[in-house]
Enzyme design. Structure first.
Site, PDB file in Angstrom:
ATOM      1  CE  LYS A  42      -4.342  -1.842   0.829  1.00 22.37           C
ATOM      2  NZ  LYS A  42      -5.667  -1.875   1.380  1.00 22.37           N
ATOM      3  CE  LYS A 101      -5.788  -8.095  -1.917  1.00 23.71           C
ATOM      4  NZ  LYS A 101      -6.612  -7.951  -0.755  1.00 23.71           N
ATOM      5  CE  LYS A 139     -13.444  -3.846  -0.201  1.00 29.62           C
ATOM      6  NZ  LYS A 139     -13.004  -3.814   1.178  1.00 29.62           N
TER       7      LYS A 139
HETATM    8  P1  ATP Z   1      -8.046  -4.015  -1.072  1.00 30.52           P
HETATM    9  O1  ATP Z   1      -8.215  -4.957  -2.198  1.00 30.52           O
HETATM   10  O2  ATP Z   1      -8.344  -2.606  -1.404  1.00 30.52           O
HETATM   11  O3  ATP Z   1      -6.778  -4.237  -0.318  1.00 30.52           O
HETATM   12  P2  ATP Z   1      -9.559  -5.863   0.285  1.00 30.52           P
HETATM   13  O4  ATP Z   1     -10.733  -6.209  -0.521  1.00 30.52           O
HETATM   14  O5  ATP Z   1      -8.403  -6.790   0.350  1.00 30.52           O
HETATM   15  O6  ATP Z   1      -9.161  -4.413  -0.077  1.00 30.52           O
HETATM   16  P3  ATP Z   1     -10.981  -5.981   2.794  1.00 30.52           P
HETATM   17  O7  ATP Z   1     -12.239  -5.332   2.521  1.00 30.52           O
HETATM   18  O8  ATP Z   1     -10.458  -5.578   4.119  1.00 30.52           O
HETATM   19  O9  ATP Z   1      -9.836  -5.617   1.810  1.00 30.52           O
HETATM   20  O10 ATP Z   1     -11.123  -7.541   2.704  1.00 30.52           O
HETATM   21  C1  ATP Z   1     -12.178  -8.205   3.308  1.00 30.52           C
HETATM   22  C2  ATP Z   1     -11.980  -9.687   3.304  1.00 30.52           C
HETATM   23  O11 ATP Z   1     -11.930 -10.183   1.953  1.00 30.52           O
HETATM   24  C3  ATP Z   1     -10.689 -10.164   3.962  1.00 30.52           C
HETATM   25  O12 ATP Z   1     -10.955 -11.326   4.722  1.00 30.52           O
HETATM   26  C4  ATP Z   1      -9.800 -10.473   2.820  1.00 30.52           C
HETATM   27  O13 ATP Z   1      -8.834 -11.430   3.163  1.00 30.52           O
HETATM   28  C5  ATP Z   1     -10.789 -11.003   1.795  1.00 30.52           C
HETATM   29  N1  ATP Z   1     -10.302 -10.824   0.425  1.00 30.52           N
HETATM   30  C6  ATP Z   1      -9.976  -9.668  -0.180  1.00 30.52           C
HETATM   31  N2  ATP Z   1      -9.590  -9.858  -1.434  1.00 30.52           N
HETATM   32  C7  ATP Z   1      -9.666 -11.201  -1.649  1.00 30.52           C
HETATM   33  C8  ATP Z   1      -9.394 -12.043  -2.768  1.00 30.52           C
HETATM   34  N3  ATP Z   1      -8.993 -11.531  -3.911  1.00 30.52           N
HETATM   35  N4  ATP Z   1      -9.595 -13.359  -2.641  1.00 30.52           N
HETATM   36  C9  ATP Z   1     -10.029 -13.895  -1.463  1.00 30.52           C
HETATM   37  N5  ATP Z   1     -10.302 -13.159  -0.367  1.00 30.52           N
HETATM   38  C10 ATP Z   1     -10.129 -11.828  -0.450  1.00 30.52           C
END
Ligand code: ATP
Ligand code: LTN
Length: 334
Positions: free
Chosen positions: A117, A199, A202
């Site tokens: 980040k 991955k 968002k």
């Molecule tokens: P950013 O992508 O902006 O870092 P994020 O989507 O990872 O945000 P969170 O909203 O905090 O961040 O994630 C919520 C949950 O979703 C967490 O348990 C995270 O591990 C899971 N998660 C996020 N992205 C993935 C993914 N691509 N595959 C599986 N699980 C995910």
């Protein structure tokens, strides 16, 4: 949360920082629903964490309410599980300060999410981004949590939360439960549709992810354009065929069919068939959840009342742990 028979405690959180995507749904929310009956659960909308990158206030407010609706639309029951907003429970920020004093700079510097980040937001490498995992440890430790279901990207943060709890307990015994992470293998990491080495996230481009509120035509279009590779063999091999493996993983989770079976069935049919099946499976899985989501979003009074009640339930539990920590630390409590 049941009053009569205490079950082990489950805590997880999602940031209201953008569009909830298929990775969040498959990697997190859907698993929450599968676990809800076996645990006393808290599902937090971690809005304070979202502030570590700049948010537009009106969007943050809207996304917070949307996330509450998504938790409920995903099937979680807010009369049992505590579905609430992190900033409504001031104990999170209070315990985070205490835990900051039990966390080393070196530990935080090693966090890969911080490094990623910081690279992405070079104009705003703020102290909150650095201490983000400490607030996350506070979230978890406040509730004497037994288990924390998350995606694979959060493993390092969970390990840090355990280290902090153990370090604190070694000096002041008996304050925190040491939590376990729970990372289901198959759903651990849904990859980006456009860059399958990364991955699904968002903060990336709209075409790289299926957003929770995408319509069926949007879902079909994005999956049709998903990056695969130049040979036409449908085989699960994350290293050499990340795009195809990602689609196979998504299809398997959505349809319940094993990856091996899918590969056998689609042998020789080409990526077009794989994409079409994957798109239809995603559409079918999301449709009922989306419908409940839209209905809930029309009843803002219900959502507000639910968040208010549940914050009170969370505060009661959180205050017990915070009080215990303050007392053990020697903070004078008249
Ligand atoms: P950013 O992508 O902006 O870092 P994020 O989507 O990872 O945000 P969170 O909203 O905090 O961040 O994630 C919520 C949950 O979703 C967490 O348990 C995270 O591990 C899971 N998660 C996020 N992205 C993935 C993914 N691509 N595959 C599986 N699980 C995910
Ligand atoms: N850091 C997590 C979100 C999060 C969380 C938590 C998850 C904040 N607090 C407590 C589990 C438990 C993320 O970025 N996915």
């Amino acid at each position: 949360m049941s009053q009569t028979e205490p079950k082990p405690i489950l805590f997880s959180g999602i940031q209201p920082s953008g569009h909830i995507h298929l990775g969040n749904y498959i990697g997190a929310m859907r698993n929450f629903k599968l676990l809800e009956d076996q645990y006393d659960c808290l599902f937090s909308i971690v809005d304070l964490h979202a502030l570590t990158v700049r948010q537009e206030p009106a969007s943050l407010r809207r996304q917070t309410l949307e996330l509450a609706a998504m938790y409920i639309a995903a099937g979680l029951n807010p009369a049992e599980s505590i579905i609430y907003c992190q900033s409504h429970v001031p104990q999170h920020a209070e315990l985070a300060w205490i835990l900051n004093c039990f966390t080393y700079m070196g530990e935080l510097s090693r966090m890969t999410q911080f490094k990623d980040k910081a690279k992405k937001h070079q104009d705003n490498i703020n102290a909150g981004l650095f201490t983000y995992p400490v607030l996350m440890a506070a979230d978890i430790l406040l509730y004497q949590t037994d288990v924390v279901p998350v995606g694979a990207d959060q493993k390092q943060h969970i390990e840090l939360a355990r280290d902090i709890a153990q370090r604190f307990n070694a000096i002041h015994p008996g304050v925190f439960k040491v939590p376990e992470g729970y990372i289901p293998r198959q759903t651990a990491k849904i990859m980006s549709l456009t860059e399958p080495g990364k991955k699904m996230s968002k903060s990336d481009s709209d075409d790289s992810m299926i957003s929770f509120t995408d319509t069926p035509p949007e879902i079909r279009r994005k999956i049709k354009r998903a990056v695969t590779d130049s040979d036409a063999e449908i085989r699960f091999d994350r290293r050499n065929k990340p795009g195809v493996s990602n689609l196979l993983g998504i299809l398997s989770v959505c349809s319940g069919e094993k990856v091996d079976k899918i590969c056998q069935r689609l042998e020789g049919k080409g990526y077009g068939a794989l994409k079409e099946e994957t798109a239809e499976a995603v559409v079918a899985m999301l449709a009922p959840v989306q419908e409940r989501f839209h209905t809930l979003m029309e009843d803002k009074a219900y959502l507000a009342e639910t968040l208010r009640n549940n914050a009170q339930r969370a505060q009661k539990l959180a205050q017990r742990t915070l009080q215990k920590a303050y007392k053990k630390l020697g903070l004078y409590q008249p």
